[in-house]
Design an enzyme around this catalytic site. Sequence first.
Site: not given
Length: 302
Positions: A197, A243
């Site tokens: 991610s 993220h």
Amino acid sequence: MSESPPPFGRSSEQGAPAPRTCYRHSERETGVSCTRCERPICPDCMHEASVGFQCPSCVREGNSKERATRTVFGGRVVEKPYVTWTLLGLIAAVYFLQMGTAQAFNAPVGSPLVNMFSMQGVAAVEGGQWYRLITSAFLHGGLFHVLFNGYALFLLGTSLERWLGHARFLALWVLGALSGSVLSLLAVPLQPSVGASGAIFALFGAVFVIGRRLGLDTRMITILLAVNLGITFLVPGISWTAHIGGLVAGLAIGAVFALLPRGKSDFRRRTLVHTLMLVSFSVLLVALAIGGPHIVWPYVLA
């Protein structure tokens, strides 16, 4: 006074010049010469040119002086996104390996590999297992997780790799993954995590910046980014540090590729500036990974 023999043939006993032979194949007669060096060449050595034929040596020399076509951001023009395909293949292979080892050891999906290669926080890197900062990006927690990241990599990576070239795109992906891991070290040092991610959010950030630089409509990317950020903070069990760390890296590196150096410059100067900025960013990550936890979480390491 005797006459000198022709350069690529021998005189007969009667004084008449012998037939000219190919300079690379002396046993083959020919009447054709290279249009650049004028040496005789046989059919096997003829390379069609705009005017006449050229010999292999002149063709190689011309190709070596020919500048490779570059993208607007300085990378070599990409015919096929090999780096994107390779990363997708590695992620898929590792996931199948996770499933296979999980069944072999009668463990939850991926447990053996996750224990060895996942991001395990400060304890792991303090023990010298720094490879976990990047190997964790190839591990995933389930089928939906790997499918989402794989689809996002395919969707964003194919365009970015064509814009940036192989090397710049690979640097973006790797530094995005590392940035997510480093922020995890600093913000949640005891929390284990897996997944690509961080790298995927780096691609989101870079597409946004580079897309605007190219004058493209970035509204869809903005919406996708907003939705994914919302999921990041609303759905439990998602590593927000990976993220956000990846997104910051993507925005920063994307800005370097899109905006530096300012003004007109040749590809060599552009490559030099990009390389120096990427090296500086890498040094910053190393410094944060080594010294950051000792400053932010001294009691964890006590």
